[in-house]
Write an enzyme that holds these catalytic residues in place. Structure first.
Site, PDB file in Angstrom:
ATOM      1  N   CYS A 189       0.862  -1.199   0.000  1.00 32.67           N
ATOM      2  CA  CYS A 189       0.000   0.000   0.000  1.00 32.67           C
ATOM      3  C   CYS A 189       0.888   1.236   0.000  1.00 32.67           C
ATOM      4  CB  CYS A 189      -0.948  -0.007   1.188  1.00 32.67           C
ATOM      5  SG  CYS A 189      -1.906  -1.524   1.390  1.00 32.67           S
ATOM      6  N   ALA A 196       1.694   3.841  -2.232  1.00 32.28           N
ATOM      7  CA  ALA A 196       1.458   5.191  -2.746  1.00 32.28           C
ATOM      8  C   ALA A 196       0.945   6.122  -1.640  1.00 32.28           C
ATOM      9  CB  ALA A 196       0.450   5.122  -3.894  1.00 32.28           C
ATOM     10  N   GLY A 199       4.118   7.299  -1.759  1.00 26.88           N
ATOM     11  CA  GLY A 199       5.522   6.962  -1.878  1.00 26.88           C
ATOM     12  C   GLY A 199       6.491   7.551  -0.877  1.00 26.88           C
ATOM     13  N   ASP A 253       1.042  -1.262  -4.845  1.00 20.64           N
ATOM     14  CA  ASP A 253      -0.216  -0.576  -4.604  1.00 20.64           C
ATOM     15  C   ASP A 253      -1.198  -1.017  -5.686  1.00 20.64           C
ATOM     16  OD1 ASP A 253      -0.927   2.094  -2.761  1.00 20.64           O
ATOM     17  OD2 ASP A 253      -2.236   1.847  -4.503  1.00 20.64           O
ATOM     18  N   CYS A 308      -2.724   5.476  10.009  1.00 19.07           N
ATOM     19  CA  CYS A 308      -2.867   6.871  10.452  1.00 19.07           C
ATOM     20  C   CYS A 308      -4.251   7.050  11.066  1.00 19.07           C
ATOM     21  CB  CYS A 308      -2.634   7.836   9.303  1.00 19.07           C
ATOM     22  SG  CYS A 308      -3.648   7.533   7.831  1.00 19.07           S
TER      23      CYS A 308
END
Length: 450
Positions: A262, A264, A266, A283, A377
């Protein structure tokens, strides 16, 4: 990693003639973008992409108006409700976007009241769906210039500007006081954080910034990112200080074979390549991978780029795997205030199921003795702490490798009692709110048994 919002039917849009009044283009774009965010669920960063030709200054103003409108959405709606006995007109839902962006300028931005009112009325007049309500918009915003501050003083912004389901969740997880600190941090526009290839002190001086304890460079007066020194030369990339931590938990990666799942856009891939790893970036999105490749080209870094579902990728065994999983992204509301209003409680459970599948597959890609770092996040424990505990309970072939002082004092400061990493938006109080904070992140490091 932020996951896309659920698709909704986009509102019909009308291509306006090019506005002639100074500042009208920016405000027109902001109102249109806010309407798309609220009614179609368009992510904030996408809502401003389809009106090319604007000057950078106008685009920056449009983004600022849009971001303030979303950060203070609950307060703005409450104040406007106090001025509108009949509420928002149901036959013209875009009226709300025009009023909200106008009110945001009047109450929270350094904009002359007459400009905010007059240009909002012009926006309404120029759209067939709102033209009949231009008189209402004029009257409400004029009253707002007089009565708005008093109405605003009666509202608790820490309650109004955070959806109730998130407030309850954060209070249950972090305590009531900490939950209020998190909400307070979301009210302020964050600084720009950069990860530099080398010489952070030198770049901080060139960019009038400060080196944070973790090595990121924080700058306040950024302007257009592409115009900053070092951008074209590929000396740094934009990356929140918290987002830069998970890759560092892999330690010395020189010469190691690492897969970034996953990956991107980057930032973490760039960190790993710059640190000397042989990186495979995976990705599922072709468009996001195109952006990743463009970023690597600018940075003069090379990685193997693979379009694939991270939960089905087969690339052999790796020395280390970094999985920054799709999540609700509730830790990034400082930068993406639209998330507070686009996510729903059931998104947490749905994404937790996806994360569990990805985690188990990621572990299968780690060679015996290798490392797995899992991060999100998100502020929600189901996407972080609970996810890791479930993996450790189900998989005897993996053990937590606790974060410690050996990882550096700045990183160790965010260590949980279990040995994982947890940052909150209200961490790192450094004077003014604009200098403080970082995204909310969770990360855990695990080693596969030999």
């Amino acid at each position: 990693m932020r996951t896309p919002t659920r698709p909704r039917q986009a509102p019909a849009r009308q291509a306006p003639a090019r506005p002639a009044q100074p500042g009208l283009s920016a405000r027109l774009l902001a109102a249109d973008a806010l309407d798309r965010v609220l009614r179609a669920g368009t992510p904030l960063e996408d809502a401003l992409q389809d009106m090319p030709g604007l000057e950078p200054r106008d685009r920056a103003l449009a983004f600022h108006i849009l971001a303030v409108s979303l950060r203070r959405l609950g307060s703005l709606r409450a104040v406007l409700a106090g001025l509108m006995e009949k509420g928002m007109p149901r036959s013209a839902p875009k009226v709300e976007a025009v009023l909200l962006t106008g009110a945001a300028q009047i109450l929270f931005m350094d904009v002359p009241d007459h400009a905010a009112v007059g240009l909002s009325v012009e926006i309404a007049r120029g759209d067939n769906s709102t033209a009949g309500f231009s008189g209402l918009i004029n009257a409400v915003l004029r009253r707002l210039t007089r009565e708005g501050p008093g109405l605003l003083a009666r509202i608790d912004p820490l309650d109004a500007d955070t959806p109730e389901w998130l407030r309850k969740r954060w209070a249950a997880t972090y305590g009531a006081d900490r939950a209020r600190d998190i909400a307070a941090a979301h009210a302020h526009e964050p600084a720009l954080d950069l990860t530099v290839k080398s010489d952070p002190e030198g770049w901080a001086e060139k960019l009038s910034g400060k080196v944070l304890p973790t090595g990121s460079v924080r700058i306040l007066e950024a302007g257009p990112v592409r115009a900053l020194p070092g951008y074209e030369e590929g000396e740094w990339w934009v990356q929140d200080a918290a987002a830069a931590l998970p890759a560092r938990l892999l330690g010395d990666v020189r010469g190691l074979k690492v897969v970034d799942l996953c990956a991107a856009p980057g930032g973490k891939t760039a960190q790993l390549v710059a640190a000397g790893a042989q990186v495979t970036a995976v990705d599922r999105s072709a468009e996001r991978l195109r952006r990743l490749s463009e970023n690597l080209t600018r940075l003069k870094l090379e990685a193997e780029v693979v379009q694939a579902d991270a939960g089905a990728f087969k690339g052999g065994l790796f020395d280390a795997v970094l999985l920054d999983a799709p999540c609700t992204a509730t830790g990034t509301l400082r930068r993406h205030p639209d998330i507070a209003w686009s996510k729903r409680p059931d998104d947490v459970a749905a994404l937790a199921m996806l994360q569990s599948r990805l985690l188990n597959h990621a572990l299968d890609l780690v060679r015996p003795g290798g490392l797995l770092v899992y991060s999100t996040c998100s502020l929600e424990p189901e996407e972080g702490e609970i996810q890791v505990e479930a993996l450790l309970a189900a998989r005897p072939d993996v053990a937590r490798e606790a974060i410690s002082g050996k990882d550096g004092a700045a990183v160790a400061a965010f260590t949980t009692p279990q040995g994982d990493l947890r940052t909150l938006p209200c961490d790192w109080v450094r004077g003014e709110p604009e200098r403080s904070g970082l995204d909310g992140f969770f990360a855990a490091r695990m080693r596969k048994r030999g």
